[in-house]
Write a protein that holds these residues in place. Structure first.
Motif, PDB file in Angstrom:
ATOM      1  N   LEU A 138       0.865  -1.179   0.000  1.00 14.37           N
ATOM      2  CA  LEU A 138       0.000   0.000   0.000  1.00 14.37           C
ATOM      3  C   LEU A 138       0.898   1.225   0.000  1.00 14.37           C
ATOM      4  N   ILE A 139       0.801   2.050  -1.036  1.00 12.24           N
ATOM      5  CA  ILE A 139       1.651   3.224  -1.176  1.00 12.24           C
ATOM      6  C   ILE A 139       0.868   4.452  -0.711  1.00 12.24           C
ATOM      7  N   VAL A 140       1.322   5.052   0.379  1.00 14.56           N
ATOM      8  CA  VAL A 140       0.652   6.213   0.971  1.00 14.56           C
ATOM      9  C   VAL A 140       1.365   7.464   0.481  1.00 14.56           C
ATOM     10  N   THR A 141       0.666   8.292  -0.289  1.00 13.00           N
ATOM     11  CA  THR A 141       1.303   9.406  -0.991  1.00 13.00           C
ATOM     12  C   THR A 141       1.057  10.775  -0.363  1.00 13.00           C
ATOM     13  N   ARG A 199       3.682   1.630   2.782  1.00 15.08           N
ATOM     14  CA  ARG A 199       4.939   2.312   2.493  1.00 15.08           C
ATOM     15  C   ARG A 199       4.695   3.821   2.465  1.00 15.08           C
ATOM     16  N   ALA A 200       5.503   4.562   3.168  1.00 13.76           N
ATOM     17  CA  ALA A 200       5.384   6.021   3.213  1.00 13.76           C
ATOM     18  C   ALA A 200       6.128   6.621   2.028  1.00 13.76           C
ATOM     19  N   ILE A 201       5.375   7.095   1.027  1.00 15.88           N
ATOM     20  CA  ILE A 201       5.948   7.726  -0.158  1.00 15.88           C
ATOM     21  C   ILE A 201       5.233   9.069  -0.375  1.00 15.88           C
ATOM     22  N   PRO A 202       5.494  10.053   0.481  1.00 15.12           N
ATOM     23  CA  PRO A 202       4.829  11.353   0.283  1.00 15.12           C
ATOM     24  C   PRO A 202       5.268  12.000  -1.025  1.00 15.12           C
ATOM     25  N   PRO A 214      11.312   9.138  -4.250  1.00 15.49           N
ATOM     26  CA  PRO A 214      12.355   8.341  -3.599  1.00 15.49           C
ATOM     27  C   PRO A 214      12.876   7.269  -4.552  1.00 15.49           C
ATOM     28  N   ALA A 215      14.015   6.710  -4.216  1.00 16.10           N
ATOM     29  CA  ALA A 215      14.671   5.733  -5.090  1.00 16.10           C
ATOM     30  C   ALA A 215      13.819   4.489  -5.311  1.00 16.10           C
ATOM     31  N   GLU A 216      12.988   4.144  -4.323  1.00 16.29           N
ATOM     32  CA  GLU A 216      12.233   2.887  -4.425  1.00 16.29           C
ATOM     33  C   GLU A 216      10.954   3.008  -5.247  1.00 16.29           C
TER      34      GLU A 216
END
Length: 229
Positions: free
Chosen positions: A7-10, A31-34, A150-152
């Motif tokens: 789950l990608i949290v933007t 996953r924290a991906i702001p 981010p890189a990921e």
């Protein structure tokens, strides 16, 4: 549940961390991906007597407005979502109504009560909606700016995943960033307007029943079950 799609949290902080915590408590691989960061901007409160009510469509407004928001404390606040209502109360405002179906529905409820002169404490970039005959003065007190990926990111969207879109701008940026990868990605939008901003072509597109984290994560969990099969 963490053997399913991530789950990608933007959303920006501090909401991102709160959503990740709730999702992980549900067993989701969050996953924290702001994709944005929020910050205050200079503003000056007008005379509150010129308005009948204060409209708040994001918790960022009362959180980032600073001490000047106290000058508007005499106005009843109408907030979209429980998180925005809590932030308004924390800022010393009195919440007259909490909308559960987005800004347009809340505005419809306000105009049905013959509230016509409305001060909208908002962001520098904002969505438009039908004023339904009301006079709405938009007053930006914060801005939300994109941040580098981010890189990921590339690895995360290369395989099935679930993304959360908490705003139309987030949905538009996610849509642009994932491109054709959306065919194997699922998206949960906080409202129908946000879903429309995300466009078509997603593996699955779900709309939250209410504009809050709990409802969005319920949809994400349902999508997780489908994706894990």
């Amino acid at each position: 549940m963490t053997d399913g799609p991530p789950l990608i949290v933007t959303r920006p902080e501090p909401g991102n961390a709160a959503t990740v915590r709730r999702a992980m408590a549900m067993g989701l691989d969050a996953r924290a991906i702001p994709l944005f960061t929020a910050h205050p901007i200079d503003w000056r409160p007008p005379a509150p007597g010129d308005f009948a009510a204060l409209l708040l469509t994001s918790a960022f407004a009362p959180r980032l407005a600073g001490p000047a928001i106290a000058d508007l404390a005499s106005l009843p606040a109408y907030a979209v979502g429980a998180a925005t209502a809590r932030a308004a109360e924390d800022a010393g405002l009195t919440v007259a109504m909490t909308g559960s179906s987005g800004a347009q529905r809340l505005l419809d409820d306000m105009t049905s009560e013959n509230i016509r002169d409305i001060l909208w404490l908002c962001g520098r970039e904002r969505s438009e909606f039908d004023p339904r005959g009301a006079v709405i003065a938009a007053l930006p007190c914060y801005a939300v700016d994109p941040v580098p990926l981010p890189a990921e990111w590339d690895a995360l969207i290369a395989a099935p995943a679930i993304l959360l879109a908490h705003s139309a701008r987030a949905a538009q940026r996610i849509s642009a960033l994932v491109g054709n990868a959306r065919a194997h990605l699922s998206l949960v939008a906080i409202s129908a307007a946000v879903a429309a901003a995300a466009g078509d072509g997603w593996a699955r597109l779900a709309v939250s029943e209410q504009p809050d984290d709990a409802a969005m994560l319920a949809q994400a969990r349902a999508l997780w079950h489908k994706g894990a099969k």
